[in-house]
Motif scaffolding. Structure first.
Motif, PDB file in Angstrom:
ATOM      1  N   GLU A 124       0.829  -1.207   0.000  1.00 22.53           N
ATOM      2  CA  GLU A 124       0.000   0.000   0.000  1.00 22.53           C
ATOM      3  C   GLU A 124       0.865   1.259   0.000  1.00 22.53           C
ATOM      4  N   GLN A 127       2.564   1.666  -3.381  1.00 20.16           N
ATOM      5  CA  GLN A 127       1.607   2.113  -4.394  1.00 20.16           C
ATOM      6  C   GLN A 127       1.289   3.595  -4.237  1.00 20.16           C
ATOM      7  N   GLU A 132       0.388   4.291  -8.040  1.00 18.88           N
ATOM      8  CA  GLU A 132      -0.345   3.111  -8.475  1.00 18.88           C
ATOM      9  C   GLU A 132      -1.645   2.948  -7.699  1.00 18.88           C
ATOM     10  N   LYS A 133      -1.692   3.409  -6.475  1.00 19.94           N
ATOM     11  CA  LYS A 133      -2.900   3.230  -5.666  1.00 19.94           C
ATOM     12  C   LYS A 133      -4.067   3.987  -6.281  1.00 19.94           C
ATOM     13  N   GLN A 135      -4.473   4.783  -9.341  1.00 25.08           N
ATOM     14  CA  GLN A 135      -4.849   4.098 -10.574  1.00 25.08           C
ATOM     15  C   GLN A 135      -5.651   2.839 -10.256  1.00 25.08           C
ATOM     16  N   ALA A 136      -5.236   2.086  -9.257  1.00 27.72           N
ATOM     17  CA  ALA A 136      -5.948   0.871  -8.864  1.00 27.72           C
ATOM     18  C   ALA A 136      -7.338   1.209  -8.333  1.00 27.72           C
ATOM     19  N   GLU A 137      -7.440   2.290  -7.557  1.00 23.93           N
ATOM     20  CA  GLU A 137      -8.741   2.720  -7.039  1.00 23.93           C
ATOM     21  C   GLU A 137      -9.655   3.140  -8.175  1.00 23.93           C
ATOM     22  N   GLU A 139      -9.546   2.085 -11.308  1.00 21.16           N
ATOM     23  CA  GLU A 139      -9.958   0.875 -12.022  1.00 21.16           C
ATOM     24  C   GLU A 139     -11.036   0.128 -11.240  1.00 21.16           C
ATOM     25  N   GLU A 140     -10.905   0.037  -9.945  1.00 22.69           N
ATOM     26  CA  GLU A 140     -11.903  -0.620  -9.097  1.00 22.69           C
ATOM     27  C   GLU A 140     -13.233   0.114  -9.167  1.00 22.69           C
TER      28      GLU A 140
END
Length: 155
Positions: A124, A127, A132-133, A135-137, A139-140
């Protein structure tokens, strides 16, 4: 390294049993003494503490870059009652113009500042630092919105 001053001790048979007992009692006999002035030496500290009972050892960690001690010391009394009396009488008192903090010393393993892992070893944190976090959030969130939209179409 540190400067240590110790009274003579004797070794005995059954040292492992004595070591186990000493470990459990050490926390009640060992004190942290903070707020020491630069002029304080182990001898001065011993003179200030000896009225409370026999002292087994004094350890004054040194700052070799400055050539002085770090401003604190660890003192181990022979008896836990003597250590308790020293805490009661010396915590908040003054020595050479500085206010002392005197309390039970804790083993290094007992200090808990949060975790025993480096923060960068956690995915975490890494990221967050690399972006990256977010971006991941994102995408989610898009996946949830897409699933919600499909659910609405089915109704």
């Amino acid at each position: 390294m540190s400067t240590a001053v110790a009274d003579g001790g004797s070794s005995s048979v059954g040292a492992s049993a004595a070591a186990a007992t000493a470990t459990s009692l050490q926390s009640n006999r060992s004190l942290y003494v903070g707020g020491l002035a630069e002029e304080v030496t182990p001898i001065t500290l011993r003179a200030a503490l000896v009225p409370f009972g026999p002292i087994k050892s004094i350890d004054v960690p040194m700052d070799y870059g400055k050539g002085t001690h770090k401003g604190f010391a660890f003192v181990e009394f022979e008896e836990s009652e003597d250590a308790a009396e020293a805490i009661y009488n010396l915590d908040g008192s003054e020595l050479m113009g500085r206010t002392l903090t005197v309390n039970l010393a804790r083993a290094a393993g007992q200090v808990k500042l949060g975790s025993n892992q480096a923060i960068w070893s956690q995915d975490e944190w890494f990221q967050n630092q690399t972006g990256e976090k977010e971006q991941a959030e994102m995408e989610e969130k898009q996946k949830r919105e897409k699933a919600d939209a499909e659910t609405m179409k089915e109704r």
